[in-house]
Write an enzyme that holds these catalytic residues in place. Sequence first.
Site, PDB file in Angstrom:
ATOM      1  N   GLU A  92       0.817  -1.217   0.000  1.00  0.00           N
ATOM      2  CA  GLU A  92       0.000   0.000   0.000  1.00  0.00           C
ATOM      3  C   GLU A  92       0.850   1.266   0.000  1.00  0.00           C
ATOM      4  OE1 GLU A  92       1.292  -0.143   4.115  1.00  0.00           O
ATOM      5  OE2 GLU A  92       0.491  -1.732   2.818  1.00  0.00           O
ATOM      6  N   HIS A 149      -1.479  -7.370   8.155  1.00  0.00           N
ATOM      7  CA  HIS A 149      -2.290  -6.900   9.269  1.00  0.00           C
ATOM      8  C   HIS A 149      -3.320  -7.933   9.734  1.00  0.00           C
ATOM      9  CE1 HIS A 149      -0.474  -3.164   7.595  1.00  0.00           C
ATOM     10  NE2 HIS A 149      -0.244  -3.018   8.874  1.00  0.00           N
TER      11      HIS A 149
END
Length: 276
Positions: free
Chosen positions: A140, A161
């Site tokens: 990202e 995550h």
Amino acid sequence: MPANRVLKTFKQIDLMKRTFNEYKDKYEFLAMERRDGILQVRLTTNGGPWVFTNGAHSGLGYAFADIAADRDNKVVIITGTGDVFCNSAVDSEVGYIFTHMTPQQVDEWYWDGKRFLAGLLKIEVPVITAINGPATIHGEIFMGGDIILASDNATFQDATHIPTGNVPGGDTQVIWEEILGPVRHRYFQFAGQTLNAEEALAFGVVNEVVPLEKLLPRAWEHAEKLIEIPALTLRYSRIAMNQRLRKLVLNEAGAGMAYLGVSLLENYGQFKEPVA
């Protein structure tokens, strides 16, 4: 202001600028080369595909700042090495180090983490991201490019995550929601969804999908067209079109990093030795 004072002021400003030779070999996780104002930045570990480390966590913001401070950079290309963009990290450095740091060291981790995407967005010239394979670990960060190309073997996931028990905080939740929209973003995170290159194209994650061997030539083709545009047009177009995203990152990344930190304490606090 007298002419000699104006000249002195500009000389002082020049001393604060970066030159390519000052930073091109400064970061062991980046290989840089520049031609005709086009800076190519390649993510790498020991000459091979990039493995995310705490060194990269600490250094990326500084690297972006150096690149941004060099006015001789007209266009920036960011890519990976081989057929992998970023899909692995050093296990013993993920989470464990955070839970065994002093408060001052945690503050440094927090300070660095807020400057991933924010640092990239401070580069005031067009950024082309060439995703050369799986981008599952902190991919990202590089979604802040203006032209995002992907090879046909590329995949996209936030494997760092929720799939490993951590909050998708920092700039992660900001950029993925901006790209995917809120409904797709929540599914992408909670379901641990992996997008292939064609799905990424359909969802607006990338702009083009090309065979791997044509990826970098295509990135350079875009860059060489861009540098024909007046320099100030390039610079201020980059600033204007990313202003909203920069505000989002500024407003939301800090809180996201704090939420991530709390989840790391629960997830990794049980370990007394580094994870094998």
